[in-house]
Design an enzyme around this catalytic site. Structure first.
Site, short mmCIF file in Angstrom:
data_model
loop_
_atom_site.label_atom_id
_atom_site.label_comp_id
_atom_site.label_asym_id
_atom_site.label_seq_id
_atom_site.Cartn_x
_atom_site.Cartn_y
_atom_site.Cartn_z
N SER A 191 -53.93 10.19 -1.93
CA SER A 191 -53.08 11.39 -1.97
C SER A 191 -53.70 12.42 -2.91
O SER A 191 -54.40 12.03 -3.87
CB SER A 191 -51.69 11.03 -2.49
OG SER A 191 -50.96 12.19 -2.82
N TYR A 235 -46.74 7.01 -8.78
CA TYR A 235 -47.38 7.28 -7.48
C TYR A 235 -48.82 7.78 -7.69
O TYR A 235 -49.75 7.31 -7.02
CB TYR A 235 -46.54 8.32 -6.74
CG TYR A 235 -47.01 8.65 -5.35
CD1 TYR A 235 -46.75 7.80 -4.28
CD2 TYR A 235 -47.69 9.83 -5.08
CE1 TYR A 235 -47.17 8.11 -2.99
CE2 TYR A 235 -48.11 10.16 -3.80
CZ TYR A 235 -47.84 9.30 -2.76
OH TYR A 235 -48.27 9.61 -1.49
N ARG A 269 -44.00 4.67 11.60
CA ARG A 269 -43.54 6.07 11.52
C ARG A 269 -44.53 6.89 10.68
O ARG A 269 -45.45 6.33 10.08
CB ARG A 269 -42.12 6.15 10.95
CG ARG A 269 -41.95 5.44 9.63
CD ARG A 269 -40.48 5.12 9.35
NE ARG A 269 -40.35 4.35 8.13
CZ ARG A 269 -40.18 4.88 6.93
NH1 ARG A 269 -40.09 6.18 6.79
NH2 ARG A 269 -40.09 4.11 5.87
N LYS A 282 -52.32 6.08 -6.47
CA LYS A 282 -53.22 6.76 -5.55
C LYS A 282 -54.59 7.03 -6.18
O LYS A 282 -55.61 7.03 -5.48
CB LYS A 282 -52.57 8.07 -5.06
CG LYS A 282 -51.31 7.84 -4.22
CD LYS A 282 -51.62 7.05 -2.96
CE LYS A 282 -50.44 6.91 -2.03
NZ LYS A 282 -50.78 6.21 -0.78
N ASN A 327 -52.44 2.25 4.91
CA ASN A 327 -51.62 3.46 4.90
C ASN A 327 -50.25 3.25 4.26
O ASN A 327 -49.65 4.21 3.75
CB ASN A 327 -51.45 3.95 6.36
CG ASN A 327 -50.31 4.94 6.51
OD1 ASN A 327 -50.47 6.13 6.22
ND2 ASN A 327 -49.14 4.46 6.92
N VAL A 340 -46.87 -5.55 2.65
CA VAL A 340 -48.23 -5.53 2.11
C VAL A 340 -48.29 -5.88 0.62
O VAL A 340 -49.35 -6.23 0.11
CB VAL A 340 -48.96 -4.17 2.35
CG1 VAL A 340 -49.09 -3.88 3.84
CG2 VAL A 340 -48.27 -3.04 1.61
#
Ligand code: NAP
Length: 246
Positions: A141, A154, A14, A158, A89, A63
């Site tokens: 990101s 996060y 998705r 990133k 991803n 992962v």
């Protein structure tokens, strides 16, 4: 075109991963659609690719699990004999202000977003080295470039991906493997759908283009980095963010 290339996209059932899988398949790559829990959605992506006369298979793997990634790499190399394009991803968010962030939420985000990419790169690196060619594309990101209040875990994951990208790019350059990152801004997917309306409106005000991006906008940049036109580019971060990180 990517005819004859084998590509693995993690978290491709998705969102952005799905758009990347469809784009690479439309350019002729055989695509391995990785998923963690979304089996039916991954199979639907495979069916969509096959309906358009492309070639794809779905393969499950968490992962963040080092051994599971090793098993996936063995299965891919056994079935296809090579991997040309690895797109890391898969990613999650567990947002919250630092003062209230739990250790579990910090670890979960780092384990999936950063260690997940390490796990995949680690297990495919030998075959990339032997082939003397390949593309690794890590989905970072703008939060990793600029930081973002409420996303310490996060953003750290990133930003870490950018360091991983640059270091692996230096290590693999001599063997003809290009390693780059794409840093999306604010893209319409399940991840951003989960945000409060007021937070979305606040974020949109930070985008010079004034609106969110689409998963396909990110997929275009990935396809460029996967193809021959980017052969002399490595260790770079391309922001696909409507100007957010200018
Ligand atoms: P999404 O719609 O929430 O989809 C996340 C994908 O990651 C799903 O396919 C999910 O698989 C997969 N995934 C999560 N944990 C996994 C694991 N442990 N192993 C394997 N797959 C796993 O998110 P998205 O918006 O498409 O984001 C895709 C990537 O872009 C992420 O790395 C995200 O951080 C990054 N990004 C997104 C935005 C944005 O605005 N949307 C902005 C910047 C960066 P299952 O469904 O099978 O669990």
């Amino acid at each position: 075109m990517l005819t004859g290339k084998v590509a693995l996209v993690t978290g491709a059932a998705r969102g952005i991963g799905k758009a990347i899988a469809l784009k690479l398949a439309s350019q002729g790559a055989v695509v391995i659609v990785n998923y963690a829990g979304s089996k039916e959605k991954a199979e639907a992506v495979v069916a969509q690719i096959r309906e358009a006369s492309g070639e794809a298979v779905a393969m499950q793997c968490d992962v963040s699990d080092y051994s599971a990634c090793e098993a996936l790499s063995k299965a891919v190399l056994e079935q296809f004999g090579r991997l040309d394009i690895l797109v890391n991803n898969a990613g999650i968010t567990r947002d919250g202000l630092l003062m209230r962030m739990s250790e579990a939420d910090y670890d979960a985000v780092l384990d999936t977003n950063l260690k997940g990419a390490f796990n995949m790169i680690r297990h495919f690196s030998r075959s990339f080295l032997k082939q003397r060619s390949g593309r690794i594309i890590n989905i970072s990101s703008v939060s990793g470039v600029m930081g973002n209040a409420g996303q310490a875990n996060y953003s750290a994951s990133k930003a870490g991906l950018i360091g991983l990208t640059k270091s692996v790019a230096r290590e693999l350059a001599g063997r003809g493997v290009c390693v780059n990152a794409v840093a999306p801004g604010f893209i319409a997917t399940d991840m951003t759908e989960a945000m409060a309306e007021s937070a979305k409106e606040g974020l949109e005000k930070l985008i010079p283009f004034g609106h969110m991006g689409k998963p396909e906008d990110v997929a275009e940049a990935v396809a460029f980095l996967a193809g021959d036109a980017s052969a002399y580019i490595t260790g770079q971060v391309i922001c696909v963010d409507g100007g957010m990180a200018i």
